[in-house]
Design a protein around this motif. Structure first.
Motif, short mmCIF file in Angstrom:
data_model
loop_
_atom_site.label_atom_id
_atom_site.label_comp_id
_atom_site.label_asym_id
_atom_site.label_seq_id
_atom_site.Cartn_x
_atom_site.Cartn_y
_atom_site.Cartn_z
N TYR A 237 -2.74 7.86 9.10
CA TYR A 237 -3.71 7.16 8.27
C TYR A 237 -4.99 6.80 9.01
N PHE A 238 -4.87 6.44 10.30
CA PHE A 238 -6.02 6.01 11.08
C PHE A 238 -5.88 6.51 12.52
N PRO A 239 -7.01 6.69 13.22
CA PRO A 239 -6.95 7.12 14.62
C PRO A 239 -6.69 5.97 15.59
N ARG A 240 -6.14 4.87 15.09
CA ARG A 240 -5.82 3.72 15.91
C ARG A 240 -4.62 3.00 15.29
N ALA A 241 -4.14 1.98 15.95
CA ALA A 241 -2.95 1.26 15.49
C ALA A 241 -3.14 0.79 14.05
N ALA A 242 -2.07 0.89 13.26
CA ALA A 242 -2.17 0.53 11.85
C ALA A 242 -0.84 -0.02 11.35
N VAL A 243 -0.90 -0.71 10.24
CA VAL A 243 0.29 -1.15 9.51
C VAL A 243 0.48 -0.20 8.34
N LYS A 244 1.71 0.23 8.14
CA LYS A 244 2.06 1.06 6.99
C LYS A 244 3.00 0.26 6.09
N LEU A 245 2.55 -0.01 4.88
CA LEU A 245 3.38 -0.70 3.90
C LEU A 245 3.87 0.30 2.86
N THR A 246 5.15 0.31 2.62
CA THR A 246 5.69 1.06 1.48
C THR A 246 6.05 0.03 0.42
N LEU A 247 5.43 0.16 -0.75
CA LEU A 247 5.53 -0.87 -1.79
C LEU A 247 6.08 -0.29 -3.09
N ASP A 248 6.96 -1.04 -3.70
CA ASP A 248 7.39 -0.76 -5.07
C ASP A 248 6.41 -1.48 -6.00
N VAL A 249 5.62 -0.72 -6.75
CA VAL A 249 4.56 -1.30 -7.57
C VAL A 249 4.94 -1.32 -9.04
N SER A 250 6.23 -1.35 -9.31
CA SER A 250 6.66 -1.38 -10.71
C SER A 250 6.19 -2.65 -11.42
N THR A 251 5.91 -3.72 -10.64
CA THR A 251 5.35 -4.92 -11.28
C THR A 251 3.98 -4.62 -11.89
N ILE A 252 3.27 -3.63 -11.33
CA ILE A 252 1.99 -3.21 -11.91
C ILE A 252 2.21 -2.18 -13.01
N THR A 253 3.01 -1.16 -12.72
CA THR A 253 3.15 -0.05 -13.66
C THR A 253 3.86 -0.46 -14.94
N GLU A 254 4.70 -1.53 -14.86
CA GLU A 254 5.45 -1.94 -16.04
C GLU A 254 4.93 -3.25 -16.66
N ALA A 255 3.89 -3.83 -16.10
CA ALA A 255 3.39 -5.12 -16.58
C ALA A 255 2.74 -5.00 -17.96
N SER A 256 2.69 -6.11 -18.67
CA SER A 256 2.00 -6.14 -19.96
C SER A 256 0.50 -5.98 -19.74
N ASP A 257 -0.19 -5.57 -20.79
CA ASP A 257 -1.64 -5.40 -20.70
C ASP A 257 -2.30 -6.70 -20.27
N GLU A 258 -1.85 -7.83 -20.86
CA GLU A 258 -2.45 -9.13 -20.54
C GLU A 258 -2.27 -9.47 -19.06
N ALA A 259 -1.05 -9.28 -18.54
CA ALA A 259 -0.77 -9.63 -17.15
C ALA A 259 -1.57 -8.76 -16.18
N VAL A 260 -1.64 -7.48 -16.47
CA VAL A 260 -2.33 -6.58 -15.54
C VAL A 260 -3.83 -6.82 -15.56
N LEU A 261 -4.38 -7.22 -16.72
CA LEU A 261 -5.81 -7.52 -16.76
C LEU A 261 -6.14 -8.83 -16.03
N ARG A 262 -5.25 -9.82 -16.15
CA ARG A 262 -5.45 -11.06 -15.38
C ARG A 262 -5.41 -10.76 -13.89
N PHE A 263 -4.47 -9.95 -13.48
CA PHE A 263 -4.35 -9.56 -12.08
C PHE A 263 -5.61 -8.83 -11.62
#
Length: 569
Positions: free
Chosen positions: A16-42
């Motif tokens: 990802y980068f030519p120097r030290a980095a943090v790699k996060l692997t995230l489950d984003v189902s809270t975004i992909t499955e959220a209601s329209d209202e919740a995701v717009l507030r976010f």
């Protein structure tokens, strides 16, 4: 369920980068499955004022998740006091899982940022998502900074070698050439760490710790490092830069691990090594491999192409645009080409033992790569020639890679040939069968000891069975108990047999060890037959068995005689 699948600290240059980095692997189902209202507030909370996130579960929502997570990382980092932060986000084969990476200078705060991002995602379905982002930023701001990266800036020249096949052989050849020139060489590979040809520490040191260990050895003047895919993905490269890089090739291997599912993705991982080559250094690239050749687009170093074809487009291209070099084969000679200069023939292929009398296409490429890198790092031409002609395919110089032996046979003085090689993937097995066929006399047979390690995909293990059965006359399976890596022995056995069955081969014996398999095939062999063993786990035991039963290692002269006998019948 937490959104954080994995938080990995990468200590040096990485995918990802030519120097030290943090790699996060995230489950984003809270975004992909959220209601329209919740995701717009976010979205509003993290600064995405105008956005159309799409319906829950849609492809548009998944694309929105990529953008939103990048913005979330920046928002939390910014509110915690970090105004400028590079962030990269990538999808994975799972539409609900993605990877986000960002560079770091202080381990504690970098880890805190990753954990805070996950906590904010966890809070997205709740009414408190706005406050959760603020709380996450406060946690990062008050976190202890922690240690700085341990990446080493080299103080001696470094040659870094990567690729799917041939990297161990190529790195050993470069180290041998450098030792021939009189330098004290430290090098690291899958067998261990060496100082001036002496094993200092055994083990797989193709990761970041190997490079650091090789450079730290007393009196070392040049470091040669083998850099494998796993080390780049799991820890990053242990040094900030190299002076010369080599990429041998990229073929299907280790796919399905650490999010690398395609050969193109694997090539991107391997490209990290030439990306960190110094601008005034050289990137030695295989011009016959399109994925490797394409790495010219991401390097700052000067390109040095190697190709078996002197008229290949890659050679013409690198010479036609100034500053580049090429190493190729002209009239049977390893030859260096430079813009505006006559070809420089270094040495005939037949005088380079590693080419197996010109028989091994892969080892010709390895020799071209080693010659290029040795010249690129500044070794004298005469020393390069001397090193190439004195490096042998035997247990001393190149253990476990295309080692040839002659075994006595009670019925005939002609005896039986044995070839041992790692052959850990499809390309490696095809190369082994190629050289086995090259020393087979007319009427003789090829007997193959087939095997696989457990951390390969079902498809690859199955393919090994098909390739081995198709290319040999007799097949036996020799298992690798120490390299099952989570699989059952029967599972590997079934996959190999399924591949062999597709080409009509079902008469296959199975042995629990590689040595047992070798012994059975040698026992079955007739005078003139060639036995090949895919040897990974019991290399020394196989050497010992061969010696105990009267076998001798083939010299380059003996091997050349076998090749001529095979050609002349």
């Amino acid at each position: 369920m937490t959104s954080l699948v994995e938080l990995r600290i990468l200590e040096g240059p990485n995918l990802y980068f030519p120097r030290a980095a943090v790699k996060l692997t995230l489950d984003v189902s809270t975004i992909t499955e959220a209601s329209d209202e919740a995701v717009l507030r976010f979205a509003r909370r993290i600064g995405l004022r105008t956005t159309r996130p799409g319906a829950a579960g849609s492809g548009f929502r998944q694309r929105f998740a990529l953008r939103a997570v990048e913005r979330l990382v920046r928002a939390i980092a910014g509110e915690a006091g970090t105004r400028r932060l590079a962030v990269r986000v990538r999808p994975t084969s799972d539409p609900d899982v993605l990877v986000v990476a960002y560079p770091w200078r202080h381990r504690g705060r970098a880890r805190a940022l990753g954990e805070a991002v996950a906590q904010a995602l966890d809070a997205l379905p709740t009414p408190d998502v706005e406050a959760a982002v603020s709380t996450a930023a406060q946690q990062v701001a008050t976190a202890e900074p922690g240690e700085r990266p341990t990446t080493i800036t080299p103080t001696i020249p470094v040659v870094a070698v990567t690729g799917t096949n041939g990297k161990t052989t190529t790195s050993r050849m470069i180290a041998h050439v450098a030792r021939t020139s009189g330098l004290v060489v430290g090098w690291s590979n899958t067998d261990g760490v060496y100082r001036d040809g002496v094993l200092v520490e055994a083990g797989d040191y193709s990761g970041p710790s190997g490079a650091a260990r090789a450079m730290s050895l007393d009196g070392v003047e040049l470091a040669v490092t083998e850099t494998a895919r796993g080390g780049i993905l799991l820890k990053g490269i242990g040094i900030t830069r190299n002076d010369v890089s080599v990429v041998t090739n990229v073929t299907a291997d280790h796919l399905g691990l650490q999010g690398i599912d395609t050969v193109d993705q694997l090539a991107e991982v391997k490209s990290v090594v030439p990306r960190i080559t110094r601008k005034d250094g050289w990137a030695v690239l295989n011009g016959d491999d399109p994925r490797v050749l394409a790495m010219q687009q991401v390097i700052s170093a000067k390109p040095w192409i190697f190709s078996r074809d002197p008229d290949s487009p890659a050679v013409r291209e690198v010479l036609g645009h100034g500053g580049g070099r090429a190493t190729t084969v002209i009239d049977g000679w390893i030859t260096v080409l430079a813009p505006g200069a006559d070809p420089d023939p270094l040495v005939e292929l037949v005088d380079v033992p590693m080419t197996l009398a010109g028989l091994s296409r892969f080892n010709i490429e390895n020799a071209l790569a080693a010659a290029s890198a040795s010249l690129a790092i500044g070794l004298a031409r005469a020393d390069v020639v001397a090193g190439l002609t004195s490096f042998r395919p035997d247990a001393e110089h190149n253990p476990g890679r295309m080692n040839f032996f002659s075994m006595p046979h009670a019925a005939d003085e002609q005896g039986v040939s044995v070839v041992m090689d790692l052959a850990h993937n499809e390309a490696g097995l095809e190369a082994l069968l190629e050289v086995m066929a090259g020393v087979r006399r007319p009427g003789a047979r090829l007997l193959l000891g087939l095997g696989a390690v457990g951390d390969r995909t079902d498809e690859l293990i199955d393919a090994l069975g098909e390739i081995g059965a198709k290319g040999s006359d007799v097949v036996a399976i020799g298992h690798k108990a120490h390299y099952l890596r989570g699989r059952m022995m029967k599972e590997i056995d079934d996959l190999l047999r399924a591949g062999a069955a597709r080409v009509g081969v079902t008469d296959i014996d199975t042995y629990e060890t590689e040595v047992e398999c070798l012994a059975a095939l040698v026992e079955e062999a007739r005078p003139g037959d060639v036995v090949g063993l895919m040897c990974h786990a019991e290399r020394q035991q196989a050497y010992d068995w061969i010696a105990a039963h009267g076998g001798t290692a083939d010299s380059p002269e003996v091997l050349a005689q076998k090749v001529r006998a095979a050609l002349n019948g």
